[in-house]
Design an enzyme around this catalytic site. Structure first.
Site, mmCIF file in Angstrom:
data_model
loop_
_atom_site.group_PDB
_atom_site.id
_atom_site.type_symbol
_atom_site.label_atom_id
_atom_site.label_comp_id
_atom_site.label_asym_id
_atom_site.label_seq_id
_atom_site.Cartn_x
_atom_site.Cartn_y
_atom_site.Cartn_z
ATOM 1 N N ALA A 65 0.847 -1.189 0.000
ATOM 2 C CA ALA A 65 0.000 0.000 0.000
ATOM 3 C C ALA A 65 0.885 1.242 0.000
ATOM 4 C CB ALA A 65 -0.920 -0.002 1.222
ATOM 5 N N GLY A 109 -0.035 -5.175 0.706
ATOM 6 C CA GLY A 109 -1.257 -5.086 -0.079
ATOM 7 C C GLY A 109 -1.127 -5.721 -1.450
ATOM 8 N N GLU A 112 -1.682 -9.366 -0.930
ATOM 9 C CA GLU A 112 -3.110 -9.545 -0.641
ATOM 10 C C GLU A 112 -3.950 -9.398 -1.904
ATOM 11 O OE1 GLU A 112 -3.584 -7.843 3.834
ATOM 12 O OE2 GLU A 112 -2.597 -6.522 2.399
ATOM 13 N N GLU A 132 4.117 -6.042 7.043
ATOM 14 C CA GLU A 132 3.492 -4.908 7.737
ATOM 15 C C GLU A 132 4.014 -4.716 9.158
ATOM 16 O OE1 GLU A 132 0.437 -6.173 4.628
ATOM 17 O OE2 GLU A 132 1.814 -7.173 6.008
#
Length: 258
Positions: A65, A109, A112, A132
């Site tokens: 992200a 992300g 994911e 993360e």
């Protein structure tokens, strides 16, 4: 529609969506996720599209992200806006098959996002991870849940707690990706797989997606019953009749999605 962070092409019933923020290694910004939502919605509504391929660059599928956008947020802002909730729903709602073609980094992300696709074809350069914890946070787009289902508790726990990356060979061995191909052949192999999917009955591919995904949501007994009822229901379709007759006649089936 013109996109700032994506390159979208439709050819031979396949929609190719390429994440295109090269300077940021395709970090998932709000703009990118918004455009991805729109591109997926258009692919779902486009009758010519029968399969979607989602990819990035040679160096990064998506390296996570966009931290610069998140760093200053408070709990109240993240919670009240349901950060990342609405943005990923379109991919989860897709009834058409979506293939992730992953080269380079698929982290946070990005990992994911790949796991939300129906299956992953990885280049031998691919690296997967949920780092993360290095930022003082936990995965927020399904990483703790999906990675655990793919590779098991022990390996998932290690990756989430240490931030360790998994290379393509380990990802295939662990069941995270369907197969690994040479980086130079990634898109050729991914598009060939998409074309094979596009040749099938669109009605049946939707049913297959529902049946396989149901296996993660219910007990074995209920899943078996769900599958059997879908199997029975397809005997009401023209494509079932055509497919079986084509097999008997030793010819290619001509599916009409009915």
């Amino acid at each position: 529609m013109a996109y700032n962070t994506l390159i979208v092409e439709v050819e031979d019933h396949v929609c190719l969506i390429r994440l295109n923020r090269p300077e940021q290694r395709n970090a998932l910004s709000a703009e990118l996720l918004g455009e991805l939502t729109q591109a997926l919605r258009e692919a779902e509504e486009n009758e010519k599209v029968r399969c979607v391929v989602l990819t990035g660059s040679d160096k990064a599928f998506a390296a996570g992200a966009d931290i610069t956008e998140m760093a200053g947020k408070t709990f109240v802002e993240a919670f009240t806006s349901d950060l990342f909730g609405p943005e990923v729903e379109q991919l989860l709602r897709m009834r058409k098959p979506v293939i992730a073609a992953v080269a380079g980094y698929a982290l946070g992300g990005g990992c994911e996002l790949a796991m939300m696709c129906d299956f992953i074809i990885a280049a031998d350069t691919a690296k997967f991870g949920q780092p993360e914890i290095n930022l003082g946070i936990v995965a927020g787009i399904g990483g703790t849940q999906r990675l655990t289902r793919f590779v098991g508790k022990s390996k998932s726990m290690e990756m989430h707690l240490t931030g360790r990356f998994m290379d393509a060979e380990e990802a295939e061995r662990s069941g995270l990706v369907s197969r690994v191909v040479p980086a130079k052949k990634l898109m050729e192999e991914a598009m060939a797989a998409a074309q094979k999917v596009a040749e099938k009955s669109a009605l049946t591919t939707m049913v297959v997606k529902e049946a396989v995904n149901r296996s993660y949501e219910t007990t074995l007994r209920e899943g078996l019953l769900f599958e059997r009822r879908l199997f029975h229901a397809l005997f009401a379709s023209e494509d079932q009749s055509e497919g079986m007759q084509a097999f008997i006649d030793k010819r290619e089936a001509q599916f009409r999605d009915k």
